[in-house]
Structure formats: structure tokens, C-alpha cells
Design an enzyme around this catalytic site. Structure first.
Site, PDB file in Angstrom:
ATOM      1  N   ARG A  24      46.520  49.152 -17.668  1.00 34.49           N
ATOM      2  CA  ARG A  24      45.700  48.869 -18.851  1.00 34.49           C
ATOM      3  C   ARG A  24      45.811  47.396 -19.246  1.00 34.49           C
ATOM      4  O   ARG A  24      44.864  46.821 -19.764  1.00 34.49           O
ATOM      5  CB  ARG A  24      46.071  49.796 -19.989  1.00 34.49           C
ATOM      6  CG  ARG A  24      45.620  51.190 -19.664  1.00 34.49           C
ATOM      7  CD  ARG A  24      45.588  52.097 -20.837  1.00 34.49           C
ATOM      8  NE  ARG A  24      44.741  53.235 -20.523  1.00 34.49           N
ATOM      9  CZ  ARG A  24      44.696  54.349 -21.200  1.00 34.49           C
ATOM     10  NH1 ARG A  24      45.453  54.472 -22.260  1.00 34.49           N
ATOM     11  NH2 ARG A  24      43.895  55.327 -20.859  1.00 34.49           N
ATOM     12  N   GLY A  89      47.938  51.668 -28.125  1.00 36.16           N
ATOM     13  CA  GLY A  89      48.380  52.838 -27.381  1.00 36.16           C
ATOM     14  C   GLY A  89      47.790  54.106 -27.951  1.00 36.16           C
ATOM     15  O   GLY A  89      46.865  54.073 -28.768  1.00 36.16           O
ATOM     16  N   ASP A 207      45.603  63.330 -28.638  1.00 35.26           N
ATOM     17  CA  ASP A 207      45.705  64.785 -28.713  1.00 35.26           C
ATOM     18  C   ASP A 207      46.175  65.166 -30.115  1.00 35.26           C
ATOM     19  O   ASP A 207      46.775  64.355 -30.808  1.00 35.26           O
ATOM     20  CB  ASP A 207      46.672  65.343 -27.654  1.00 35.26           C
ATOM     21  CG  ASP A 207      47.999  64.604 -27.624  1.00 35.26           C
ATOM     22  OD1 ASP A 207      48.001  63.366 -27.487  1.00 35.26           O
ATOM     23  OD2 ASP A 207      49.048  65.258 -27.776  1.00 35.26           O
TER      24      ASP A 207
HETATM   25  N1  HPA Z   1      54.213  62.484 -28.506  1.00 39.66           N
HETATM   26  C1  HPA Z   1      54.602  61.227 -28.336  1.00 39.66           C
HETATM   27  N2  HPA Z   1      53.769  60.258 -27.971  1.00 39.66           N
HETATM   28  C2  HPA Z   1      52.492  60.581 -27.741  1.00 39.66           C
HETATM   29  C3  HPA Z   1      52.035  61.869 -27.902  1.00 39.66           C
HETATM   30  C4  HPA Z   1      52.941  62.859 -28.309  1.00 39.66           C
HETATM   31  O1  HPA Z   1      52.595  64.030 -28.464  1.00 39.66           O
HETATM   32  N3  HPA Z   1      50.710  61.865 -27.595  1.00 39.66           N
HETATM   33  C5  HPA Z   1      50.383  60.610 -27.268  1.00 39.66           C
HETATM   34  N4  HPA Z   1      51.451  59.822 -27.358  1.00 39.66           N
END
Ligand code: HPA
Length: 239
Positions: A24, A89, A207
Site C-alpha cells: 500500500r 489503515g 468490518d
Molecule cells: N481488530 C484489530 N484491528 C483491526 C480489526 C479488528 O477487528 N479490523 C481491522 N483492523
């Protein structure tokens, strides 16, 4: 040169974007920076320096988690004079009212890590973003019509929780206003504060741990490009 970075003195800009993933970092350099030169290949933690709208900008990958990120952030600050550090991120939302692709600006970062326990002799430290960067990011994202949330994140040492706690571990954090979990911001803010530098984490929700909503790989890539452009606008707005 520092222990994990092979750039020559002066080769890294005072403004550094920090994705976790080396590819990235390369994507940002290829897509958005003019005249980008690779300044680091040590451990494949790719780093590049170029310009954006005429302003020198570096992008340095950090790997995942606080110990890895802290190595790069420390060396950028201590050996290369970085002054503005913006992590870009993803995060996992821990509240049902956040949707995937929303942007979270991490105003503060709590942590379950013991990494700085010795530093603060067991007391807790409130790791906080630069207000100036935060305000600029909020204003630009809002102007661009993005769904942006400003609030606290949890910087966790654990991506995969114990099976027994898989659907409950976040409850105390969510009940205290934390929006999302990720793995690097508390270290970034703590180390930047130590050296009087400015820092911000701009995160896209990849997510939702409560609703189970997830992004596709294509959505993550598009979201990442948009977030990188937002970060570049933030760091070069008054440079
Ligand atoms: N936990 C920690 N870092 C993350 C998560 C998670 O569920 N999803 C994306 N980065």
C-alpha cells in the site's frame, strides 16, 4: 541510516504517511506522489519519498501491531526528524451504528497492551491526536461528503480473540464510547507526543464486529485510495 531504515539523512520528508502494508505504501507512491523514490527496502518494509502538490511527502510502511509500528515511528522521529505522522489503515467497528467504509478519525487511543506500562509506572496515559490535524481531516472529509466519525479507538495487541470471548470482548470498551479496534494508534500518539511531533490516525471501517458486516477486497482497495488522498490533503493543506 537507522537500524531498520536504510534511507540517507535528509531522504525522508518531515511529513510521513504510515500504512501498515508495504504494497500500500508502493500504491500511494505510484498513484499519488510525483517523482517518488524508494528510500527503504530493509525487511521489505517499503518506504518512498516524493511530492504531493509540490510538498515533500514520505510514505513508510509499519507492519502490523504496536511493536512493529513503534520501531518505524521511533526511527522516523529520532533519526530522520519526522514532524507530522499520519497513519492510514483499517479498523473493526465495535458499535452497531458504524458502517463499513465509514471513516474514523482517532481522537484518542486506549490500549489493552502492556507496551508503555513501564514508561508510566502502571498508570494509564491518554494517547491523543493532534487537534490541528484532526480538525483539518474532519473539515476536509465533511466537505467531500464522506461519512466521518471522530472518537476514541482501542489499540489492541490481539486480532484474534479467545474463542470464549469472541462475541463479547469489546463490550466494556464500546460501553465507554470506543468506536473501533485497531492495532497501532496508541503507540503512534505516545511516541509522537514524546518528541513534540503531530500525529493522527485516519481509519476506514473494514468490518463491524457487532453486526458482522464486512468489506470486499475491492471496497477495501477503493476505500484505501480515498483515505490516502484525504491524508495527503490534510498534511499538505498548510505545509
Ligand atoms: N481488530 C484489530 N484491528 C483491526 C480489526 C479488528 O477487528 N479490523 C481491522 N483492523
Amino acid at each position: 541510516m537507522s537500524v531498520h531504515l536504510e534511507a540517507r539523512p535528509g531522504q525522508i520528508a518531515p511529513i510521513v504517511l504510515l500504512p501498515g502494508d508495504p504494497l500500500r505504501a508502493e500504491f500511494i507512491a505510484d498513484r499519488f506522489l510525483d517523482g517518488a523514490v524508494c528510500h527503504n527496502r530493509v525487511r521489505n518494509a517499503l518506504g518512498f519519498t516524493g511530492t504531493y502538490r509540490g510538498v515533500p511527502v514520505s510514505v513508510q510502511s509499519t507492519g502490523m501491531g504496536m511493536p512493529s509500528a513503534a520501531i518505524y515511528v521511533h526511527e522516523l522521529l529520532a533519526a530522520y526528524g519526522a514532524r507530522v505522522l499520519v497513519r492510514i489503515g483499517t479498523c473493526g467497528a465495535i458499535r452497531a451504528d458504524l458502517r463499513t467504509r465509514d471513516i474514523v478519525l482517532a481522537q484518542a487511543a486506549s490500549t489493552d497492551s502492556a507496551m508503555f506500562r513501564a514508561t508510566f509506572k502502571g498508570s494509564t496515559y491518554a494517547a491523543a491526536a493532534s487537534f490541528e490535524l484532526l480538525r483539518r481531516a474532519h473539515d476536509l472529509a465533511t466537505e467531500q461528503g464522506k461519512t466521518v466519525r471522530v472518537g476514541s479507538v482501542l489499540t489492541s495487541d490481539t486480532f484474534y480473540p479467545d474463542e470464549a470471548a469472541i462475541s463479547t470482548w469489546w463490550a466494556p470498551w464500546a460501553e465507554h464510547g470506543i468506536l473501533a479496534a485497531e492495532m497501532e494508534t496508541a503507540a503512534l500518539y505516545t511516541l509522537a507526543a514524546r518528541r513534540g511531533a503531530r500525529a493522527l490516525s485516519i481509519l476506514t471501517v473494514s468490518d463491524n464486529l457487532v453486526t458482522g458486516e464486512q468489506t470486499t477486497a475491492e471496497e477495501r482497495q477503493n476505500g484505501f485510495g480515498e483515505m490516502a488522498l484525504l491524508a495527503l490533503s490534510v498534511v499538505t493543506a498548510h505545509a
